[in-house]
Write an enzyme that holds these catalytic residues in place. Structure first.
Site, mmCIF file in Angstrom:
data_model
loop_
_atom_site.group_PDB
_atom_site.id
_atom_site.type_symbol
_atom_site.label_atom_id
_atom_site.label_comp_id
_atom_site.label_asym_id
_atom_site.label_seq_id
_atom_site.Cartn_x
_atom_site.Cartn_y
_atom_site.Cartn_z
ATOM 1 N N ALA A 66 34.416 37.287 47.329
ATOM 2 C CA ALA A 66 33.774 37.822 48.144
ATOM 3 C C ALA A 66 32.311 37.101 48.455
ATOM 4 O O ALA A 66 31.975 36.626 47.480
ATOM 5 C CB ALA A 66 33.637 39.377 48.108
ATOM 6 N N GLY A 112 38.047 39.102 45.174
ATOM 7 C CA GLY A 112 38.481 39.485 46.589
ATOM 8 C C GLY A 112 39.608 38.701 46.936
ATOM 9 O O GLY A 112 40.580 38.980 47.723
ATOM 10 N N GLU A 115 42.436 39.730 44.905
ATOM 11 C CA GLU A 115 42.856 41.181 45.674
ATOM 12 C C GLU A 115 43.887 40.819 46.822
ATOM 13 O O GLU A 115 44.675 41.590 47.305
ATOM 14 C CB GLU A 115 41.787 41.947 45.710
ATOM 15 C CG GLU A 115 41.152 42.336 44.391
ATOM 16 C CD GLU A 115 39.705 43.101 44.546
ATOM 17 O OE1 GLU A 115 39.783 44.296 44.078
ATOM 18 O OE2 GLU A 115 38.799 42.363 45.023
ATOM 19 N N GLU A 135 34.455 40.181 38.459
ATOM 20 C CA GLU A 135 33.616 40.976 38.858
ATOM 21 C C GLU A 135 32.723 41.765 38.010
ATOM 22 O O GLU A 135 31.401 41.722 38.072
ATOM 23 C CB GLU A 135 34.202 42.250 39.773
ATOM 24 C CG GLU A 135 34.650 41.779 41.074
ATOM 25 C CD GLU A 135 36.173 41.450 41.068
ATOM 26 O OE1 GLU A 135 36.484 41.224 42.268
ATOM 27 O OE2 GLU A 135 36.643 40.923 40.238
#
Length: 260
Positions: A66, A112, A115, A135
């Site tokens: 991200a 992300g 994910e 993360e």
């Protein structure tokens, strides 16, 4: 539709979406998430599109995470809202899409990015790909479904280790873990995924959409997957694809499915 951060193309029933932020290693920001949602929504509504391949631009990254600069100063409430909106708009949306989505993981798939790959129906990786959820090294946890989908794919123990160490795994390890289905040389990745998509195109779109729904039901809290399968199985009997499939079988010819 014109997009700033993604590219789309389609050919003979197969669409390809490419996250195109090469200077940011294709990192996800709010605009890219919105554009991906819009692209998936448009392709899902197009009856001519029977399979979707998702990949990243360049040779380094699928999606390298991200865009941290966007949320570094967020409050508790803003952080929770970011995760909730992202899951609804993109990650859950892709998982529940009735059109099959193949992630062509062509490099780093981190945070992300992993994910997003996990929200696709299955994954193929290039041999240079690296995957992980880093993360906790930033003082936060995966927020786009990573703590849920990773254990479903690789098991609780491996997921705990990957998340807690914030480490990356190789493409081969990812295959051994069940995180990806296949590993191929990077130059062959899109052709390989197109080959799988071509196999999907031979089959009934209506049956495939019901199969996606039934498989996903097994992972939803409070939902009886077996009952979902029964209902989805029954619905198939009311489709033109079922009539065509069974008739073609009895007539010893290839079916011509229309998706209705």
């Amino acid at each position: 539709m014109a997009y700033e951060n993604i590219l789309t193309e389609s050919n003979n029933g197969i669409a390809t979406i490419t996250v195109n932020r090469p200077t940011k290693l294709n990192a996800l920001n709010k605009q890219t998430i919105q554009e991906l949602h819009d692209a998936f929504e448009a392709l899902a509504a197009d009856a001519q599109i029977r399979a979707i391949i998702l990949t990243g631009s360049g040779e380094k990254a699928f999606v390298a995470g991200a865009d941290i600069a966007e949320f570094a100063s967020f409050s508790v409430q803003e952080g929770a809202q970011l995760a909730a909106q992202g899951q609804e708009l993109l990650f859950d949306f892709v998982q529940n899409l009735r059109t099959p989505v193949i992630a062509a993981v062509n490099g780093f798939a981190l945070g992300g990015g992993l994910e997003l790959a996990m929200s696709c129906h299955f994954r193929v990786a290039s041999d240079n790909a690296k995957m992980g959820l880093p993360e906790v090294s930033l003082g936060v946890i995966p927020g786009y479904g990573g703590t849920q989908r990773l254990p479903q794919l690789v098991g609780k123990g491996r997921a705990m280790e990957m998340i807690m160490t914030a480490g990356m795994v190789s493409a081969e390890d990812a295959k051994n873990y069940g995180l990806v289905n296949h590993v191929v040389p990077q130059a062959e990745l899109l052709d390989f995924c197109n080959g799988i998509a071509q196999k999907i195109l031979r089959n009934s779109p209506t049956a495939i959409s019901q199969a996606i729904k039934a498989v996903n039901a097994n992972f939803e809290d409070g939902v009886n997957g077996y009952q979902t399968e029964i209902k989805s199985f029954g619905k198939c009997f009311g489709t033109e694809d079922f009539k065509e499939g069974t008739t073609a079988f009895l007539e010893k010819r290839k079916p011509e499915f229309k998706g209705n």
